[in-house]
Design a protein around this motif. Structure first.
Motif: not given
Lengths: 201, 126
Positions: B72, B83, B85, B101-104, B107-110
């Motif tokens: 991470k 951010v 990820a 799993d980018l935490q923005t 929302g979360v981008q896979t």
């Protein structure tokens, strides 16, 4: 070094002066990062800083991108122990490879014998082993200690190293470095099948 | 007589015999500094030392990248954007990072691609 591009204009020899020193890096937006400078990437001029934890414990790493570096200031020098920790930081050495001088010597003899068994020409050049005239193996003679300008030879010899049996009669625990699933050379103890990365048997 | 149709040719791909790193490619020239920093030494001994230094430092950096895999990472970007990820891979010029799993804030981008030009710094724990 007051402008962003001044840092990137420097040469590797200039950057090398900062290696293993404790530095404060000022990045874009007046952000400051402090840590031991592990390396500077020659392609992007990014600075890798390490904050060491307790002796054998973990550490945290921050990397400042080269285009965002504004200033790098040296605030301290590393002692021998810290310098050694820094240089071995990202190398994962298997525990059985760290050993005394005799262990390393023994491993060299084993490796030389294994290579000769597999009909690979090898000669000793000082501490190193010169394999087939194009590949050098340095102490402690692990897969990551092979140096060659020929990729094919490197891949084959690393695979061979991974299949070298240890004196207890078991093969190395690491799968072949080049990911090959089949053994095209018979193992020294005569076993022919080698379809999976060996888990010790 | 029929009018000839103009043939559109796709741009040539990367050289299959090369290692993927083409310093003359338009992409590299546009996004990277116009030349690698070098002291331009004429002395072969000094050049050899510089090359050795360059190789040693690049190797350390690449090992650092390898150790980042599946960890991470906290990214600090411009405009005070932070951010987190899970690191996947980097390209050879370190221009893009592939992350999961980018935490923005929205929302979360896979799966996502982060442009390194947008990143000021990133950090992780070993």
């Amino acid at each position: 070094m007051s402008t962003t591009s001044a840092w990137r204009q420097q040469t590797p020899r200039d950057w090398e002066h900062y290696v293993n020193k404790q530095v404060t890096v000022t990045a874009h937006g007046q952000q400051q990062h402090r840590g031991w400078l592990h390396t500077v990437d020659p392609v992007t001029a990014s600075v890798v800083l390490v904050q060491l934890g307790e002796a054998a414990g973990g550490c945290s790493v921050s990397v400042v991108m080269g285009h965002a570096v504004e200033q790098v200031e040296v605030v301290g020098e590393a002692d021998e122990e810290t310098a050694m920790r820094l240089s071995s930081l990202f190398r994962s050495e298997a525990p059985e490879l760290r050993g005394s001088v005799e262990d390393v010597k023994r491993r060299r003899e084993e490796l030389r014998g294994w290579l000769q068994q597999n009909r690979v020409p090898v000669e000793e050049v000082g501490e190193d082993l010169l394999v087939a005239g194009v590949l050098t193996v340095r102490p402690p003679y692990a897969e990551q200690d092979c140096f060659s300008s020929n990729q094919m030879v490197l891949a084959r010899i690393q695979g061979l190293l991974a299949r070298m049996p240890t004196p207890a009669g078991q093969s190395c625990d690491q799968p072949a470095a080049d990911g090959q699933q089949s053994c095209d050379q018979p193992a020294a103890d005569g076993q022919q099948s080698c379809d999976q990365p060996s888990a010790g048997f | 007589m029929k009018t000839p149709v103009c043939v559109v040719r796709l741009p040539r791909g990367p050289d299959p015999h090369g290692r993927g790193f083409d310093p003359t490619s338009p992409r590299y020239l546009a996004l990277c500094p116009s030349s690698l920093s070098t002291s331009g030494e004429a002395d072969p001994v000094a050049l050899r030392t510089e090359q050795r230094t360059r190789a040693m430092m690049r190797e350390r950096f690449l090992r650092c990248l390898i150790s980042m895999a599946n960890k991470k990472i906290q990214f600090l970007m411009y405009e005070k954007v932070k951010v987190a990820a899970v690191f996947g891979a980097s390209d050879i010029d370190v221009l893009n990072f592939q992350v999961s799993d980018l935490q923005t804030p929205i929302g979360v981008q896979t799966e996502a691609l982060i442009r390194c030009q947008d990143v000021i710094s990133y950090s992780f724990d070993m």
